[in-house]
Design a protein around this motif. Structure first.
Motif: not given
Length: 720
Positions: A124-125, A133-136, A138-139
């Motif tokens: 994912l990352v 951040d939001a992506l991190a 969420g992942a």
């Protein structure tokens, strides 16, 4: 053989998971040469410390160790995270109750779950995470969910292989772990954020995790202690052993999350008997007869060992005794109950899955000890109650207990549409027997008759001493069944031979009266009166040594003397016992005797004498109040009994009655007679029972008659 197959499958599966998981982690050992050794050592130590302090939740216990694993995974430390997971899994090996198979399996599934999380997060990352951040976030949340799912998949496969997979338990465990993840993710993010600035400072941020685990653990312990304290405080005034045991079982189940809890107590026979089973739906799994120490078993051994015992798998423990071929519960935790150096039983927790009690609640030993004190107090209280309800001479229950049990059984009879019968048993000519052989011999006879009654009343009947030489028996039986039992009692008594100081006492007989609810009455007191009536008028007055069932014809004979219209002596006897059963111990007695009444019979005939008695009865009834009982005691003697009266009040009643009789003109044919009354009165402050009171009345009448034998006769023909 079939029972061992799931165990073998479980063992093979556990070893495969352990070998594969630990092997995967060990393959990456060479890569540890390039890691920050300080960071690794601190994180490894923190993982072990946090694992050693599981946070107790209502649905189970949770470990905050995933916070360390999540931190390492986010920093791309796959090998380090897996090794921390394995080390944490071996922490239970330092505890008292553990087994290698379980620890090895946990290490393997911990490592594989960590690897699965790392693989998903890497897809994912980019790793290591540098920015939060939001992506991190969420992942990280998604990969943590994968960790959770994989972890539970391994565990539930174990349950499936055991044949103990329960979806309710699966959802409960998922809820517990979701709460756990909500606590772990923020700490993992803190470590990641600080690692980018200082690799030396980042591990320190996990220390608050230890504080949180300690605080949550302390809070849970305080809540558990408060719950135990409140439960024990509520039970401090409870003396019902079954209720105490049931509350203790309920509390123990909440503390240990057991499927079932049984509280066993050692009864008077020395047998271990389940006093309470919670939930009650499992009562069928236990023998209510109990089992003696001679049969052995792990519970008896634990009680003597005086320290709690965990049985991870009952199928592998030779000490466990099964009631059936296949055990319902696969693991046990036994907490012996001792108080004042005396064993009282044990609290036993059961689970349907093996190894359910590896992490036992730390307060269960204290709870068992406190409950044993409560049970001991309840036993002492019941012994005191039993003594207060026991007749010392015969060892039977006394009339106080009989009245209470009669009331309970009549209510149950009407509620359950189940007949209950009362037998009143009177030993024939017992006074004459006492006078011949002495009171000690009489007591022996009463005891032997009582044993016959107890034998015929068993298993669920009640035999009690009703008073003097009278007994009462309560039976769950119809009128026909009760009559047959009564006849069997009468016949057994007639065959009785009592050995006393070289004498063989024979010829003992009894008269028995009986009545049944609801056939004859739906009132407990009325039922007793009717059984007494049947005994007196149906058996005693018709020749003795017989059994009589109640019939309506006995009613008028029981209540009213046909000549004077006063109560019968027998009915007053019943009323006195009834008042005593409700606490009356002080009694005022007035004995009346018509002076030279025999001269009326001699001068005017017996019909004139009967007319005088009839009019005397009318006068007495007119001047007495409702609570003042008057009966014809015998011949021209009248008896008045008043409960809870002072000497001053009794003297006033005595004057009122004697004046009314002596001032009344008795019209007999063409003659008018006046009657003088000899009167004796006494207030008895402490009366033990009805027999004691009527013995004193007999003595009072004897004193009343004594001076009359030396008095000079009077000549007027119209004065008596």
């Amino acid at each position: 053989m079939a029972e061992g197959i799931p165990l073998k499958r479980q063992t093979v599966y556990s070893l495969i998971v352990g070998i594969f998981g630990c092997g995967t982690a060990l393959v990456g050992l060479p890569e540890l040469r390039s890691v920050n050794l300080w960071f690794f050592i601190v994180m490894l130590a923190l993982a072990c410390l946090v694992e050693a302090m599981p946070v107790p939740l209502r649905l189970g216990s949770a470990s905050l160790t995933p916070a360390v694993l999540f931190s390492y995974v986010a920093l791309d430390g796959r090998e380090e995270a897996m090794l921390c997971a394995i080390a944490a899994a071996f922490v239970p090996a330092m505890r008292r109750h553990w087994d290698f198979e379980t620890v090895f399996f946990n290490a393997g599934q911990y490592a594989l779950s960590t690897f699965a999380m790392w693989w998903v997060l890497r897809q994912l990352v980019s790793l290591p995470l540098i920015r939060i951040d939001a992506l991190a976030v969420g992942a990280l949340l998604l990969s943590a969910a994968v960790f959770l799912v994989v972890n539970h998949a391994f565990v539930q496969i174990i349950q499936w292989l055991r044949g103990t997979l329960l979806w309710s338990a699966v959802w409960a465990a998922l809820v517990t772990d979701l709460i756990n993840l909500a606590l772990c993710i923020p700490f993992a993010l803190l470590v990641v954020m600080l690692d980018s600035t200082s690799a030396w400072l980042a591990p320190i941020m996990v220390l608050p995790l230890l504080m949180l685990a300690y605080m949550l653990r302390s809070h849970r312990q305080a809540m558990d202690l408060q719950e135990i304290h409140e439960c024990l405080a509520n039970l401090a005034t409870e003396f019902d052993m079954r209720q105490i045991a049931l509350e203790a079982a309920h509390l123990a189940r909440r503390m240990t999350l057991a499927d079932c809890v049984a509280v066993f107590v050692i009864d008077g026979r020395g047998c271990l008997v389940p006093a309470a089973v919670y939930p009650r739906s499992y009562e069928a799994e236990f023998s209510m007869e109990g089992w003696p120490e001679s049969e052995g078993g792990v519970i008896w051994k634990t009680i003597h060992q005086r320290d709690h015992v965990i049985v991870p798998d009952v199928r592998k423990d030779s000490r466990v005794r099964f009631l059936g071929e296949t055990p319902t519960f696969l693991s046990m935790a036994i907490f012996p109950m001792h108080a004042h150096q005396k064993a009282h039983g044990a609290i036993v927790c059961y689970a349907k899955r093996p190894k359910a009690f590896n992490h036992m609640h730390e307060y269960m030993d204290a709870l068992a000890n406190q409950v044993s004190v409560l049970l001991e107090n309840a036993k002492l209280y019941q012994e005191l109650q039993d003594r207060s309800f026991r007749d010392e001479a015969t060892g039977l229950l006394n009339y106080r207990y009989f009245y209470e049990e009669l009331s309970r059984r009549v209510q149950a009879s009407l509620r359950e549409n189940r007949p209950v019968s009362v037998l009143i048993v009177d030993v024939d000519f017992f006074k004459r027997f006492n006078d011949t052989y002495g009171h000690l011999a009489g007591d022996v006879v009463l005891r032997e008759v009582g044993r016959i009654l107890e034998r015929h009343a068993a298993p669920d009947g009640v035999a009690a001493r009703y008073g003097g030489e009278e007994f009462a028996v309560l039976l769950w039986a119809s009128a026909h069944e009760a009559y047959e039992i009564a006849e069997a009692i009468r016949q057994d008594v007639s065959k009785l031979t009592v050995d006393f100081e070289g004498y063989h006492l024979q010829g003992i007989t009894v008269s028995i009266g009986m009545a049944t609810c609801p056939d004859h009455s739906e009132s407990d007191r009325d039922l007793l009166v009717k059984a007494d009536s049947a005994m007196y008028w149906g058996a005693k007055q018709r020749g003795r040594n017989r059994t009589a069932m109640y019939a309506p014809e006995f009613d008028t004979q029981l209540f009213v003397d046909p000549l004077t219209s006063l109560y019968t002596h027998h009915f007053v006897n019943i009323r006195v016992r009834d008042e005593m059963a409700h606490g009356a111990t002080c009694w005022g007695v007035i004995c009346l005797d018509l002076v030279r009444f025999s001269e009326v019979n001699a001068a005017y005939g017996f019909e004139a004498g009967d007319e005088v008695l009839r009019q005397a009865g009318v006068v007495i009834r007119q001047v007495l109040r409702h609570s003042e009982l008057a009966c014809r005691y015998g011949g021209d003697e009248m008896l008045i009994i008043i409960p809870n009266v002072s000497e001053l009040e009794l003297a006033g009643i005595c004057r009122r009655v004697t004046q009314a009789i002596e001032q009344h003109p008795f019209h007999v044919g063409e003659n008018t007679l006046s009657v003088r009354v000899a009167c004796g009165m006494e207030v008895y402050d402490v009366v033990q029972d009805g027999a004691d009171l009527f013995n004193r009345i007999e003595e009072l009448f004897a004193r009343l008659h004594a001076p009359l034998h030396v008095s000079e006769p009077e000549s007027p023909s119209h004065s008596v």
